[in-house]
Motif scaffolding. Sequence first.
Motif, PDB file in Angstrom:
ATOM      1  N   LYS A 190      85.383  32.972 103.271  1.00 11.73           N
ATOM      2  CA  LYS A 190      86.289  31.823 102.711  1.00 11.73           C
ATOM      3  C   LYS A 190      86.632  31.982 101.310  1.00 11.73           C
ATOM      4  N   LYS A 231      88.692  37.567 100.610  1.00  8.34           N
ATOM      5  CA  LYS A 231      89.333  38.188 101.464  1.00  8.34           C
ATOM      6  C   LYS A 231      90.358  39.078 100.861  1.00  8.34           C
ATOM      7  N   ASP A 240      85.346  32.184 117.063  1.00  8.74           N
ATOM      8  CA  ASP A 240      85.806  30.431 117.039  1.00  8.74           C
ATOM      9  C   ASP A 240      85.864  31.008 115.351  1.00  8.74           C
ATOM     10  N   ALA A 241      84.705  31.446 115.018  1.00  6.95           N
ATOM     11  CA  ALA A 241      84.557  31.615 114.007  1.00  6.95           C
ATOM     12  C   ALA A 241      85.301  32.434 112.645  1.00  6.95           C
ATOM     13  N   ALA A 261      88.446  33.393 114.347  1.00  8.58           N
ATOM     14  CA  ALA A 261      89.608  32.528 113.532  1.00  8.58           C
ATOM     15  C   ALA A 261      90.189  32.108 113.352  1.00  8.58           C
ATOM     16  N   ARG A 262      89.125  31.041 112.758  1.00 12.58           N
ATOM     17  CA  ARG A 262      89.185  29.826 111.775  1.00 12.58           C
ATOM     18  C   ARG A 262      89.301  30.544 110.712  1.00 12.58           C
ATOM     19  N   LEU A 263      88.898  31.807 110.534  1.00  7.29           N
ATOM     20  CA  LEU A 263      88.958  32.825 109.000  1.00  7.29           C
ATOM     21  C   LEU A 263      90.316  33.836 109.378  1.00  7.29           C
ATOM     22  N   GLY A 264      91.255  33.653 110.177  1.00  7.83           N
ATOM     23  CA  GLY A 264      92.849  33.945 110.420  1.00  7.83           C
ATOM     24  C   GLY A 264      91.813  35.655 110.982  1.00  7.83           C
TER      25      GLY A 264
END
Length: 225
Positions: free
Chosen positions: A2, A7, A27-28, A30-33
Amino acid sequence: LKRSADKATLEQHLEQCDLLLTSSRRDALARLGLGWPELNARYPRLSQVAITGRPRSKEDPPGHDLSHQAAAGLLSPPEIPKTLIVDLGGALQAVNAALSVLLARERSGEGDAFERYVEVSLTDAAEFFADSLRYGLSRPGGLLGGGLPQYNLYRASDGWVAVAALEPHFWERIQRELKLHDPDKETLDQVFATRAAADWEDWAAERDLPICAVREAPRPIEPGH
């Protein structure tokens, strides 16, 4: 991941990586790209093996070994499982998937297409371990669930022994050595109760028979060892 700096470090590694192994929910990621569509677009040589809870066609709820075993019918409450069979089975499947996808890449010719994203579902791993129950083999009274005298547990004078003589030649040799003919479980209960478990194991080793004393659960490792 995060934090932007961390990253960025990951992205530097991904530029040179052959394979990314993940165990986060879709989903997790995807939220992190870090969903597969984004990774595939940015890193064309990268493959991914994603360990997930359920197959991609289903919802993606949280879960761990215990809940996956519960869903597959592998629990006998109130006992907690003695080992993490779903996690271990999922790990083995992930290794197989990783080797398969990398081998496919090496064997592919220029321009050949191959699957570079593979999911390993822990739910599927649990269902795999439940197959013997589903088909009745290891259910109570099933062929591998106590229904055969030659594949069973017996109380010795000081513990238990496991007899795993599925092959006919082992079963015939046990009968010959014990001077019995087609004994049932009740008969063998009486026989194995006459000696200590370790003695039966030694007796079996001398005769090359699949009989083993049941050990206690391994002791937990002390902190610092």
